[in-house]
Design an enzyme around this catalytic site. Structure first.
Site, PDB file in Angstrom:
ATOM      1  N   HIS A  65      -4.685  -2.871  17.476  1.00 39.10           N
ATOM      2  CA  HIS A  65      -5.193  -3.890  16.833  1.00 39.10           C
ATOM      3  C   HIS A  65      -6.231  -3.982  17.649  1.00 39.10           C
ATOM      4  O   HIS A  65      -7.754  -4.540  16.876  1.00 39.10           O
ATOM      5  CB  HIS A  65      -4.681  -5.449  16.859  1.00 39.10           C
ATOM      6  CG  HIS A  65      -3.460  -5.465  16.336  1.00 39.10           C
ATOM      7  ND1 HIS A  65      -2.163  -5.420  16.930  1.00 39.10           N
ATOM      8  CD2 HIS A  65      -3.607  -5.564  15.134  1.00 39.10           C
ATOM      9  CE1 HIS A  65      -0.997  -5.228  15.997  1.00 39.10           C
ATOM     10  NE2 HIS A  65      -1.742  -6.270  14.559  1.00 39.10           N
ATOM     11  N   CYS A  91      -4.680  -4.435  22.569  1.00 40.91           N
ATOM     12  CA  CYS A  91      -3.790  -3.737  22.281  1.00 40.91           C
ATOM     13  C   CYS A  91      -3.810  -2.542  21.207  1.00 40.91           C
ATOM     14  O   CYS A  91      -5.156  -2.826  20.525  1.00 40.91           O
ATOM     15  CB  CYS A  91      -3.601  -4.913  21.599  1.00 40.91           C
ATOM     16  SG  CYS A  91      -2.257  -4.199  20.032  1.00 40.91           S
ATOM     17  N   CYS A 108       0.297  -8.520  16.704  1.00 47.57           N
ATOM     18  CA  CYS A 108       1.147  -7.712  16.830  1.00 47.57           C
ATOM     19  C   CYS A 108       2.970  -9.148  16.975  1.00 47.57           C
ATOM     20  O   CYS A 108       3.707  -8.974  16.920  1.00 47.57           O
ATOM     21  CB  CYS A 108       1.521  -7.174  18.257  1.00 47.57           C
ATOM     22  SG  CYS A 108       0.253  -5.905  18.418  1.00 47.57           S
ATOM     23  N   HIS A 115       4.503   0.859   2.241  1.00 40.69           N
ATOM     24  CA  HIS A 115       5.018   0.542   1.827  1.00 40.69           C
ATOM     25  C   HIS A 115       5.731   1.448   0.914  1.00 40.69           C
ATOM     26  O   HIS A 115       7.167   1.490   0.821  1.00 40.69           O
ATOM     27  CB  HIS A 115       5.053  -0.894   1.055  1.00 40.69           C
ATOM     28  CG  HIS A 115       3.902  -1.856   2.498  1.00 40.69           C
ATOM     29  ND1 HIS A 115       2.767  -2.091   1.645  1.00 40.69           N
ATOM     30  CD2 HIS A 115       4.310  -2.542   3.275  1.00 40.69           C
ATOM     31  CE1 HIS A 115       2.378  -2.930   3.333  1.00 40.69           C
ATOM     32  NE2 HIS A 115       3.581  -3.248   3.864  1.00 40.69           N
ATOM     33  N   LYS A 143      -6.655   7.686   9.697  1.00 40.81           N
ATOM     34  CA  LYS A 143      -5.932   7.253   9.200  1.00 40.81           C
ATOM     35  C   LYS A 143      -6.323   6.024   7.652  1.00 40.81           C
ATOM     36  O   LYS A 143      -7.142   5.599   7.910  1.00 40.81           O
ATOM     37  CB  LYS A 143      -6.198   6.352  10.450  1.00 40.81           C
ATOM     38  CG  LYS A 143      -4.639   5.118  10.925  1.00 40.81           C
ATOM     39  CD  LYS A 143      -4.282   5.030  12.393  1.00 40.81           C
ATOM     40  CE  LYS A 143      -3.073   3.894  12.020  1.00 40.81           C
ATOM     41  NZ  LYS A 143      -3.675   3.125  13.565  1.00 40.81           N
ATOM     42  N   HIS A 174       1.095  -1.220   0.195  1.00 39.77           N
ATOM     43  CA  HIS A 174       0.550   0.191  -0.068  1.00 39.77           C
ATOM     44  C   HIS A 174       0.991   1.283   0.074  1.00 39.77           C
ATOM     45  O   HIS A 174       2.529   0.837  -0.067  1.00 39.77           O
ATOM     46  CB  HIS A 174      -0.893   0.088   1.012  1.00 39.77           C
ATOM     47  CG  HIS A 174      -0.460  -0.185   2.926  1.00 39.77           C
ATOM     48  ND1 HIS A 174       0.410   1.149   2.956  1.00 39.77           N
ATOM     49  CD2 HIS A 174      -0.527  -1.613   3.752  1.00 39.77           C
ATOM     50  CE1 HIS A 174       0.750   0.488   4.222  1.00 39.77           C
ATOM     51  NE2 HIS A 174       0.346  -0.552   4.720  1.00 39.77           N
ATOM     52  N   LYS A 196      -7.633  -0.731   6.869  1.00 40.42           N
ATOM     53  CA  LYS A 196      -8.597  -2.039   5.859  1.00 40.42           C
ATOM     54  C   LYS A 196     -10.149  -1.544   5.981  1.00 40.42           C
ATOM     55  O   LYS A 196     -10.867  -2.005   4.844  1.00 40.42           O
ATOM     56  CB  LYS A 196      -7.723  -3.045   5.783  1.00 40.42           C
ATOM     57  CG  LYS A 196      -7.460  -3.967   4.901  1.00 40.42           C
ATOM     58  CD  LYS A 196      -6.989  -5.717   5.393  1.00 40.42           C
ATOM     59  CE  LYS A 196      -6.956  -6.131   3.683  1.00 40.42           C
ATOM     60  NZ  LYS A 196      -6.205  -7.836   5.071  1.00 40.42           N
ATOM     61  N   CYS A 226      -0.748 -10.633  21.851  1.00 42.67           N
ATOM     62  CA  CYS A 226      -1.597 -10.206  20.787  1.00 42.67           C
ATOM     63  C   CYS A 226      -0.982 -11.086  19.590  1.00 42.67           C
ATOM     64  O   CYS A 226      -0.157 -10.362  18.690  1.00 42.67           O
ATOM     65  CB  CYS A 226      -1.392  -8.525  20.603  1.00 42.67           C
ATOM     66  SG  CYS A 226      -1.693  -8.235  19.419  1.00 42.67           S
TER      67      CYS A 226
END
Ligand SMILES: [Zn+2]
Length: 645
Positions: free
Chosen positions: A145, A142, A128, A20, A294, A17, A297, A125
């Protein structure tokens, strides 16, 4: 000097994405820049392929983990060439030589007593892939997540990270550039002010078998960070290859801030335990928000590099990402902002300068760069600005201030555009006595463009190559140019044959980015000091052209900010009828100070939609060399709607 530049190896649980792409474009741009400084660079990227998330995804897809990893790793490998990213190595943690290196290192660190078997109970988690401390949890979840970690207890192997804590603090304090920008160094030091716990580096095979087996206990696989970080060594052939001894001392890692701790704490202490010097520098960047939100997905706003390239072209994407983000801080991405940069910086400023200069050399000097005569003050000013720019650009690029480096280039582009206006080559061309003056001006334009093309090479390789070719430099020769030997003034050879080509950056339409826009659409909010190039007439327009513009006095009745835009204001104006105009002036004017002002309106522009608001016309403003905007105004009060001529 040599340099070893790396991106993180990307985890193959998701497709590439924008994030990256940004890290990898930064690494590519920086590599190209250091090569342009005549340095010897090795650039590595790759994929991280072990761990329970991959095992799970493979199970869900009904295929073996290796096959799943092959599939996603290929997506990463294939994402880079269309972005003109050219790594020297693409490493995978499933490569045999990487697995062997990880096992050798584990054995060595185990044998010297830095790895021990212990019992670990903690909150794990899955997202993670690590145990979280109580302190890290937000409302029991977390924070990354939004899920509660599971309490588990098991036997595991630990790396004695705590043994190296004091050494690491000392190293960071003694090497101020070790972690940059400084805010991240401070974050790490603050974390290190608490006692460092040892690092759990294994997973029992009963729970996870997709990983590298511990060489000293076949019941366990290696925890993903102890495996992944070692890619930076295995990629250059640790311990025996010549490349390793050549490049390890000059390693610079580029990462996003989410993996600061593994890179700034686990990795240097691991290296210390292995008996190696730490990497040289760690460069940490922020996040891209999408339309101020942010990227995630679940929101469905993930931006894919391949879509960006299709919509905007590779060099626009590279330029935008390098120009828009201040390295280290978060930045905001939107289609509107990339189109605005494309149309103003690339099409209008650079593209316009380039096409006007080449058109004039073609027309007034028979298509060859003429020899200059003695320079006059404006010529000297331009030459000095261009060579100073090379120096300040170099300083900024070295410190990852890519946006500032590009600002320096664009201030020379603005100066060169003004130089055309003030030196009026089209007037000089009409007076035979002014021929040498005309030749000097044209030479200065060609030479300035050569330097601009040279410094743009790391950011926009295709554009840079197009510029060089158009200026009469053979591509093979230009590819060998560098800032040391070619960064000074006066290297353009008089007599070089220029090549007129297509426009560097056709303007883009906001609604349909793929389609070049009709000329003169709404995007350009301001009038630059330079009239647009008119084909064949060196920037001059006829009186009839001018009459086609419907310029009017407009009085601002109301002004408000537009949601999600830092740049745009929605104005209600009287001219004499009431209409809505969107203006890119929010960084310079508060809405309340605008009400009652009279400005010049271009009333017959085709309406255009900006950030969801339809603009009926454009108000005129001046932009100075520092980018500062000043609205047009009348010395005395005028009647709204009056024609301006
Ligand atoms: Zn998590």
């Amino acid at each position: 000097m040599s340099l070893y530049i790396t991106t993180p190896i990307y985890y193959v649980n998701a497709r590439p994405h924008l994030g990256h792409a940004y890290t990898t474009i930064v690494a590519d741009t920086y590599s190209r820049f250091r090569r342009l400084c005549k340095e010897d660079v090795r650039f590595q990227t790759g994929t991280d392929e072990h761990g329970d998330k991959i095992a799970e995804a493979a199970r869900a897809a009904g295929i073996p983990p290796k096959e799943y990893a092959d599939r996603i790793s290929k997506l990463f490998r294939e994402a880079w060439p269309p972005l003109n990213i050219e790594p020297d190595t693409f490493i995978r943690t499933t490569d045999t030589h990487h697995i062997r290196t990880v096992q050798n290192i584990l054995q060595k660190v185990h044998d010297q007593g830095d790895i021990y078997l212990g019992s670990y109970s903690g909150l794990y988690c899955r997202g993670c892939e690590r145990f979280l401390t109580e302190k890290e949890l937000v409302d029991g979840n977390c924070p990354d997540h939004q899920a509660a970690p599971q309490p588990i207890s098991e036997s595991n192997y630990f790396f004695r990270m705590s043994r190296y804590q004091e050494w690491l603090i000392d190293h960071i304090n003694k090497n101020p550039d070790f972690i940059t920008p400084e805010r991240y160094k401070n974050e790490v030091l603050s974390f290190l002010s608490e006692p460092l716990e040892d690092l759990c580096i294994s997973r029992p095979k009963s729970r996870l078998d997709w990983g590298i087996s511990l060489p000293f206990d076949a019941d366990f696989v290696t925890y993903v960070w102890f495996d992944a970080l070692i890619n930076y060594l295995s990629g250059i052939g640790y311990p025996d290859d010549e490349e390793f001894s050549h490049y390890w001392g000059v390693a610079e890692h580029i990462i996003a801030k989410d993996i600061l701790k593994p890179h700034a704490i686990y990795w240097p202490t691991m290296l210390r335990a292995i008996g190696l010097a730490p990497f040289k520098r760690l460069h940490v960047h922020g996040y891209w928000n999408i339309n101020e939100a942010k990227m995630s997905k679940s929101i469905g706003n993930v931006v894919r590099p391949e879509t960006l390239c299709q919509d905007f072209g590779v060099d626009t994407v590279r330029y935008f990402l390098m120009r828009e983000m201040s390295f280290g801080l978060d930045a905001s991405f939107s289609d509107e902002s990339i189109i605005a940069r494309r149309n103003s910086d690339l099409a209008n400023d650079l593209g316009n300068l380039f096409s006007r200069a080449l058109t004039m050399i073609n027309k007034f000097a028979k298509g060859t760069v003429p020899a200059p005569a003695d320079p006059e003050p404006p010529d000297r000013e331009l030459a000095a600005a261009a060579t100073d720019m090379v120096a300040s650009y170099t300083d900024h690029m070295k410190t990852f201030a890519f946006n500032r480096a590009l600002q320096e280039v664009w201030s020379v582009i603005s100066l060169a555009n003004r130089y055309i206006v003030t030196s009026e080559p089209w007037v000089l061309a009409k007076a035979p006595a002014k021929t040498t003056r005309l030749q000097t001006v044209l030479y200065h334009l060609a030479e300035t463009l050569r330097l601009i093309g040279l410094v743009l090479l790391p950011v926009m390789p295709e554009t840079s190559m197009k510029m060089a070719t158009a200026l009469g430099m053979p591509p093979e020769a230009f590819k060998k140019h560098n800032l040391i030997d070619h960064g000074g003034w006066g290297l353009t050879q008089p007599g070089a044959k220029i090549e007129l080509g297509a426009s560097l950056f056709p303007r883009l339409d906001k609604e349909n980015p793929q389609k070049p826009a009709a000329p003169q659409t709404q995007e350009k909010q301001t009038v630059s000091a330079v009239p647009p190039a008119a084909a064949g007439d060196a920037g001059l327009i006829s009186f009839d052209d001018f009459k086609n513009l419907d310029l009017r006095v407009a009085e601002i009745k109301a002004a408000e900010k537009i949601d999600r835009s830092d740049r745009l204001l929605k104005l209600t104006v009287l001219a004499p009828e009431e209409r809505t105009v969107v203006a890119g002036i929010a960084e310079y004017y508060q809405p309340q100070e605008l009400v009652g002002r009279q400005v010049i309106l271009v009333a017959n522009l085709k309406p255009a939609k900006l950030m969801g608001v339809t603009s009926h016309g454009m108000i005129l403003a001046a932009r100075d060399e520092n980018g500062r905007l000043t609205l047009s105004a009348f010395a005395d009060s005028a009647t709204p709607g009056s024609k301006v001529s």
